[in-house]
Design a protein around this motif. Structure first.
Motif, PDB file in Angstrom:
ATOM      1  N   LEU A  74      22.634  13.077   5.391  1.00 22.01           N
ATOM      2  CA  LEU A  74      21.519  12.239   6.248  1.00 22.01           C
ATOM      3  C   LEU A  74      20.929  12.816   7.430  1.00 22.01           C
ATOM      4  CD1 LEU A  74      23.059   8.823   5.360  1.00 22.01           C
ATOM      5  CD2 LEU A  74      21.009   9.553   4.238  1.00 22.01           C
ATOM      6  N   LEU A  75      21.907  13.553   8.079  1.00 22.85           N
ATOM      7  CA  LEU A  75      21.308  13.988   9.338  1.00 22.85           C
ATOM      8  C   LEU A  75      20.336  15.190   9.001  1.00 22.85           C
ATOM      9  CD1 LEU A  75      21.667  14.468  12.487  1.00 22.85           C
ATOM     10  CD2 LEU A  75      23.442  16.089  11.853  1.00 22.85           C
ATOM     11  N   GLU A  76      20.686  16.211   7.850  1.00 20.11           N
ATOM     12  CA  GLU A  76      19.900  16.905   7.510  1.00 20.11           C
ATOM     13  C   GLU A  76      18.461  16.370   7.047  1.00 20.11           C
ATOM     14  OE1 GLU A  76      19.818  20.446   7.172  1.00 20.11           O
ATOM     15  OE2 GLU A  76      21.954  20.745   7.504  1.00 20.11           O
ATOM     16  N   GLU A  77      18.366  15.153   6.438  1.00 23.60           N
ATOM     17  CA  GLU A  77      17.323  14.623   6.119  1.00 23.60           C
ATOM     18  C   GLU A  77      16.534  13.714   7.075  1.00 23.60           C
ATOM     19  OE1 GLU A  77      18.472  12.814   2.487  1.00 23.60           O
ATOM     20  OE2 GLU A  77      19.126  14.560   1.519  1.00 23.60           O
ATOM     21  N   ILE A  78      17.146  13.632   8.238  1.00 29.12           N
ATOM     22  CA  ILE A  78      16.509  12.711   9.065  1.00 29.12           C
ATOM     23  C   ILE A  78      15.104  13.226   9.542  1.00 29.12           C
ATOM     24  CG2 ILE A  78      17.307  13.794  11.315  1.00 29.12           C
ATOM     25  CD1 ILE A  78      18.091  10.907  12.038  1.00 29.12           C
TER      26      ILE A  78
ATOM     27  N   MET B 196      11.095  16.145   2.916  1.00 23.22           N
ATOM     28  CA  MET B 196      12.235  16.497   3.656  1.00 23.22           C
ATOM     29  C   MET B 196      13.156  17.433   3.448  1.00 23.22           C
ATOM     30  SD  MET B 196      13.427  12.597   4.625  1.00 23.22           S
ATOM     31  CE  MET B 196      12.401  11.264   4.688  1.00 23.22           C
TER      32      MET B 196
ATOM     33  N   ALA C 121      14.758  20.758   5.392  1.00 25.42           N
ATOM     34  CA  ALA C 121      16.287  21.045   5.178  1.00 25.42           C
ATOM     35  C   ALA C 121      16.330  22.519   4.909  1.00 25.42           C
ATOM     36  CB  ALA C 121      16.727  19.974   4.457  1.00 25.42           C
TER      37      ALA C 121
ATOM     38  N   ARG D 115      17.067  17.098  14.857  1.00 28.97           N
ATOM     39  CA  ARG D 115      17.687  16.319  14.150  1.00 28.97           C
ATOM     40  C   ARG D 115      18.844  15.420  14.975  1.00 28.97           C
ATOM     41  NH1 ARG D 115      15.709  20.231  10.915  1.00 28.97           N
ATOM     42  NH2 ARG D 115      15.204  19.534   8.680  1.00 28.97           N
TER      43      ARG D 115
ATOM     44  N   MET E  90      22.777  12.677  -4.144  1.00 30.67           N
ATOM     45  CA  MET E  90      22.033  11.571  -2.925  1.00 30.67           C
ATOM     46  C   MET E  90      20.772  11.684  -3.203  1.00 30.67           C
ATOM     47  SD  MET E  90      24.433  12.178   0.429  1.00 30.67           S
ATOM     48  CE  MET E  90      23.112  11.244   1.625  1.00 30.67           C
TER      49      MET E  90
ATOM     50  N   PHE F 284      23.417   5.528  11.014  1.00 36.20           N
ATOM     51  CA  PHE F 284      22.349   5.769  12.196  1.00 36.20           C
ATOM     52  C   PHE F 284      22.297   4.679  13.041  1.00 36.20           C
ATOM     53  CE2 PHE F 284      19.846   8.940   9.232  1.00 36.20           C
ATOM     54  CZ  PHE F 284      20.821   9.885   9.612  1.00 36.20           C
TER      55      PHE F 284
END
Lengths: 224, 238
Positions: free
Chosen positions: A52-56, B50, B54, B88, B184, B200
């Motif tokens: 999720l950090l990669e995709e933030i 996104m 990455a 990030r 995911m 988060f």
């Protein structure tokens, strides 16, 4: 050792996300020390966190950010250390592994034989454990072999982690490493298995509501 | 007086000053239901974009960079890691810090820890994004919570090690990371959103339930569903 009762996904996720208050975290971390299965589940969750950090959606760093960072790491650059934990002092050799794993052992200041138990009456003992989160109540409980913990419901969530001996709650057996999660809807009556006192870590987020008016009356005095 | 002294020295020891604390649970944007096809498509496009960002750094590249930092104190490698992860991490920190300079500072602290601990990264035992996430997460906990952060200790004699035979760690790790990413990418948005909120925003699941106007049971079952799917995806590949 086979652990049968594990951390729920919700609780483990809160641990992985870092949102669990200190008292709950202590119980989950101590269960994790005893349970390779749950540590595997934890790694999966942390991998999901990393993904999720990669995709933030990135937030641009300040223009001078890297230059400042470079200065800072060069200023106080730590010497390169090897990957292993070789720097740690070796654990003292002992005949048997401690009953209380870390992080719990440090919280109570030693292993079971050094503890100063406080009587709760009827052969039961406890040791309150101080945490700073202000929302949980944490203690070590010692229930005499074959005896019940007074029947109680909960004002909120309760976590009970067995460290020594075992107890039955209805038909279900909880032994070393097993974690029982109960919430406000649960009325239960844990009974220590005959033959051995049961030592467990109990975390609640509200004072327990005992059913009997007599127990309720002395509850504030006993601090339970 | 004594207590005040203690508090003062504790805060003096802290490397991170957090002048403005966000409330425990900042406002969460409530996602609109995305049921129609057009909206679903948009989500897919957004996700594809996104993962394009990455892809600026593959997992293998990130690993090689981190190893170069740990082994050779390679500043160019460190800069490449910073270019990818710095913004990030800052976005992650900004979920709690209202003040952008606080998020920036916490990001810098995280990158300093990455520099200092790079030699401890074991390539066979984890991927870089997970490793960096856990460093950032621990720093964020320490900055916002004034409590201890109890953790298990693998060197404790009472610690129960995993006795299952280790697979070919490096290869296995790489395949698992790939499978997890794919799994995911196809999680339903409602489950993914819950994971994002959990990771988060510093919110309990009951406050997430309140914000999203969902029963707590639904929040819990979506979390269970999400991880059941991820676990199945990893097991299927074995």
């Amino acid at each position: 050792m086979t652990i049968r009762h594990h951390v729920s996904d919700e609780l483990l996720l809160a641990y992985a996300a870092g949102t669990l208050e200190e008292g709950w975290r202590l119980a989950v971390a101590t269960h994790l020390a005893l349970c390779p299965d749950c540590r595997k589940r934890l790694s999966l969750m942390e991998d999901a966190g990393g993904q999720l950090l990669e995709e933030i959606v990135p937030e641009p760093a300040m223009a001078t950010s890297f230059e400042r960072l470079r200065q800072r790491v060069l200023e106080k650059s730590a010497p390169v250390r090897p990957a292993s934990a070789a720097a740690r002092p070796a654990a003292p050799a002992r005949a048997a592994a401690p009953v209380l794993p870390e992080p719990l052992r440090s919280y109570v200041g030693g292993d079971v034989e050094t503890l100063k138990w406080k009587s709760l009456g009827r052969g039961a003992y406890h040791i309150p454990i101080r945490t700073d989160d202000g929302t949980t109540m944490v203690r070590l409980l010692r229930i005499p072999a074959g005896k019940p913990v007074p029947e109680h419901g909960h004002g909120g969530r309760e976590l009970t982690l067995v460290l020594s001996g075992s107890f039955h709650d209805g038909e279900t057996l909880f032994a070393r490493g097993d974690l029982e999660e109960a919430d406000a809807s649960v009325q239960h009556q844990p009974v220590a298995t005959p033959g051995e006192d049961c030592i467990c870590l109990a975390v609640t987020d509200a004072p327990l509501k005992f059913r009997s008016w007599l127990v309720r009356l002395v509850q504030p005095v006993l601090g339970i | 007086m004594v207590i005040r002294h203690a508090v003062a020295s504790v805060s003096a020891c802290m490397t991170i000053a957090v002048p403005i604390l966000a409330p425990a649970c900042p406002d969460i944007p409530i996602p609109k239901p995305r049921r129609d096809c057009a909206a679903g498509l948009q989500v897919k496009i957004k996700r594809a974009r996104m993962s394009e960002t990455a892809r600026e750094l593959t997992k293998d590249e990130a690993r090689a960079l981190l190893e170069a930092v740990g082994r050779d104190r390679d500043m160019a490698a460190f800069e490449a890691l910073f270019r990818h992860y710095g913004p990030r991490i800052k976005a992650y920190m900004a979920r709690l810090a209202r003040d952008g300079s606080v998020a920036e500072e916490l990001m810098q602290e995280t990158m300093i820890a990455v520099w200092n601990k790079a030699a401890q990264f074991e390539p066979g035992r984890g991927n870089v994004s997970t490793w960096i996430f856990t460093i950032a997460r621990n720093l964020r906990i320490d900055a916002y919570r004034k409590t201890r952060r109890p953790d298990f200790d693998p060197n404790d004699p009472a610690f129960v090690p995993d006795d299952s035979p280790p697979a070919d760690a490096a290869v296995e790790e790489r395949q698992e990371a790939e499978r997890l990413r794919n799994a995911m990418a196809v999680l339903p948005e409602e489950q993914l959103e819950l994971l994002r909120l959990s990771f988060f925003n510093d919110c309990s699941h009951s406050s997430i339930a309140e914000r999203l106007n969902l029963p707590l049971g639904t929040v819990k079952s979506r979390i269970r569903l999400a991880f059941a799917k991820l676990r199945t995806a990893l097991e299927d590949g074995q």
